[in-house]
Design an enzyme around this catalytic site. Structure first.
Site, short mmCIF file in Angstrom:
data_model
loop_
_atom_site.label_atom_id
_atom_site.label_comp_id
_atom_site.label_asym_id
_atom_site.label_seq_id
_atom_site.Cartn_x
_atom_site.Cartn_y
_atom_site.Cartn_z
N SER A 135 56.09 -58.05 -1.68
CA SER A 135 55.38 -59.19 -1.10
C SER A 135 56.01 -60.54 -1.43
CB SER A 135 53.92 -59.20 -1.55
OG SER A 135 53.17 -58.26 -0.81
N SER A 186 47.67 -62.48 -0.25
CA SER A 186 48.88 -61.71 0.08
C SER A 186 48.62 -60.82 1.30
CB SER A 186 49.33 -60.86 -1.11
OG SER A 186 50.67 -60.44 -0.96
N LYS A 239 56.86 -62.70 1.47
CA LYS A 239 55.93 -63.66 2.08
C LYS A 239 56.30 -65.10 1.76
CE LYS A 239 51.97 -60.51 2.31
NZ LYS A 239 52.42 -59.28 1.62
#
Length: 388
Positions: A63, A129, A66
Site C-alpha cells: 500500500s 488505505s 498509494k
C-alpha cells in the site's frame, strides 16, 4: 591559483542539492541495527541519506503504492484538471461486493452509486488505505485504472525513481510491480514539499464513512516523543510490513522508510529507532547563503578595484553533531588574477568544504556583481602595476 579560508555560518532552513552517505564524514556515527529487508533514513531539508541498507533492492511496495496514487491526484488538482471539491460518483469497479480482488483488503467501504468529493476520497485513500477509494479516484482522474497507472509511471520517470514501476493503483500484489526504500523516500519528500494542502491528511488518525470508523494504521502518529505527521503503512504476504514515517523536531524533519519488517509493531519499532538516531546524532546546517559575500578579490583593468565573490545558491547539509566544530571551508580561484570586464555570477573558482582534512563537498564560486572595463588611464595604471 589562490586559496582563501572563510567561516561556515550555521543556520537552519531549506533545500540543498548535494547528497551524502553516512560514511562521507570522518567520524560518522554508526547507524542502529535495523531488522527489516531494506531501509533508509533521509534528511528532508537536504535530501541526504543519513543511513541505509539495501536501499536500491526492488521490493513489493504494497500500500505504499498509494503515495504515488495520491501524488498523481494532487498533481491533477494543481494543474486545474480537477478540483478537490468535485463530486465523484462511485462506479461498480470500485465496489468491493462481488470483487474478488478486494477480498480481505483495506477498504473505505464505498458502494456503487455513492457520491462524494475528491477530497473525501483522498482521505479514504490515505487514512483508511482504501483500495476502493483508489479505483474511484483513478476512474475520475484518468477514465480508468490502466490510464491512471500510466500517469503514475510518468511521474516515476519525472522523479527519477529508477527502482520503481507500478502495475496497480492500490498496491495489491501484481507481477512487475516494485519499488525501493530509496525511491519511496524520494517520493515522500516530493509529497511533503509539493502538497502542503494535501499532506496534512497523512497525520489524521481516524476517518468515519458510512457509519464505519477506522483508525490510521500508522501507530507512530500517537507517539508524543517523535511528532510524526505521516506518511503510510503497507502490507501483503509477499511484501512483509512496510512503513514510511516522517518526524519533525524543532525545524528538522526526517523521513524513515522501513520495508519488509516482521510485524506491525516491528515496523514501528524500527522506524522509531531510525528517527531517534537521526535526531540525536545530526544537525541540519546552512553552510552557504545565496548572494552573500564570502570573500573579496582584487580585479584588474576594471572600473572597480575589487569584486565580491560568493555563491548563487543556498546550501544546507545534515552534519554529525560531533563533527560540526570540525567543518571548515575554503575557496580556490581558477586563475591567479581576475580581469575585467566580468559579469555577475561568472564562475571564478570552487568552494570546498572539509571535515577535518577530508573534502566532503564543493560548489561553484562566482562573482556577485559585474565589473565593467575601466578607463584607458586606469587600465594603463593597472598594466604598469601588474607588470612590475
Amino acid at each position: 591559483m589562490k586559496i582563501r579560508l572563510f567561516a561556515v555560518i550555521s543556520l537552519l532552513s531549506f533545500s540543498a542539492h548535494s547528497a551524502f552517505a553516512d560514511d562521507t564524514f570522518v567520524n560518522a556515527p554508526p547507524p542502529p541495527q535495523i531488522q527489516a529487508g531494506s531501509w533508509v533514513l533521509m534528511d528532508y531539508t537536504t535530501g541526504q541519506i543519513l543511513a541505509a541498507e539495501n536501499e536500491h533492492v526492488r521490493r513489493n511496495p504494497a500500500s505504499l503504492t498509494k503515495l504515488m496514487t495520491g501524488y498523481v491526484v494532487d498533481r491533477a488538482i494543481d494543474s486545474g484538471r480537477i478540483s478537490a471539491n468535485d463530486i465523484v460518483t462511485v462506479g461498480k469497479d470500485a465496489w468491493a461486493k462481488g470483487n474478488p480482488v478486494f477480498d480481505g483488503s483495506s477498504l473505505m467501504f464505498l458502494k456503487a452509486g455513492d457520491r462524494l468529493t475528491v477530497h473525501d476520497l483522498s482521505r479514504g485513500l490515505i487514512i483508511d488505505s482504501g483500495n476502493d477509494a483508489c479505483v474511484a479516484l483513478a476512474d475520475y482522474v484518468a477514465g480508468g485504472q490502466p490510464q491512471f497507472v500510466a500517469m503514475m509511471n510518468k511521474y516515476v520517470q519525472q522523479l527519477h525513481l529508477r527502482d520503481t514501476h507500478f502495475e496497480t493503483v492500490h498496491g495489491l500484489d501484481a507481477p512487475g510491480q516494485h519499488s525501493s526504500a530509496y525511491d519511496l523516500a524520494i517520493l515522500s519528500r516530493a509529497i511533503i514539499h509539493g502538497e502542503p494542502d494535501f499532506y496534512h491528511m497523512y497525520s489524521e488518525r481516524s476517518l468515519t464513512w458510512n457509519g464505519i470508523t477506522q483508525q490510521n494504521r500508522n501507530g507512530l502518529l500517537w507517539d508524543k516523543g517523535l511528532n510524526v505527521d505521516g506518511l503510510k503503512t503497507g502490507h501483503t504476504a509477499s511484501a512483509g510490513f512496510n512503513l514510511i514515517a516522517s518526524s519533525v523536531v524543532g525545524e528538522r524533519r526526517l523521513i524513515a522508510v522501513v520495508m519488509g519488517a516482521e510485524s506491525p509493531k516491528g515496523r514501528e519499532d524500527q522506524a522509531r529507532k531510525l528517527l531517534h538516531w537521526g535526531q540525536d546524532n545530526f544537525d541540519t546546517v546552512q553552510v552557504l547563503h545565496k548572494g552573500k559575500k564570502i570573500g573579496t578579490e582584487a580585479i584588474w583593468y576594471g572600473d572597480k578595484k575589487q569584486v565580491e565573490v560568493g555563491t548563487t545558491q543556498d546550501v544546507f547539509l545534515a552534519l554529525p553533531k560531533s563533527e560540526v566544530p570540525n567543518i571548515k571551508a575554503k575557496y580556490v580561484l581558477d586563475k591567479q588574477d581576475i580581469e575585467a570586464p566580468i559579469a555577475a555570477n561568472q564562475h571564478v573558482g570552487e568552494i570546498e568544504l572539509f571535515d577535518r582534512d577530508k573534502l566532503i563537498a564543493h560548489w561553484p564560486l562566482v562573482t556577485l556583481s559585474d565589473v565593467k572595463k575601466g578607463s584607458a588611464w586606469s587600465r594603463l595604471g593597472d598594466y604598469i602595476s601588474h607588470k612590475l
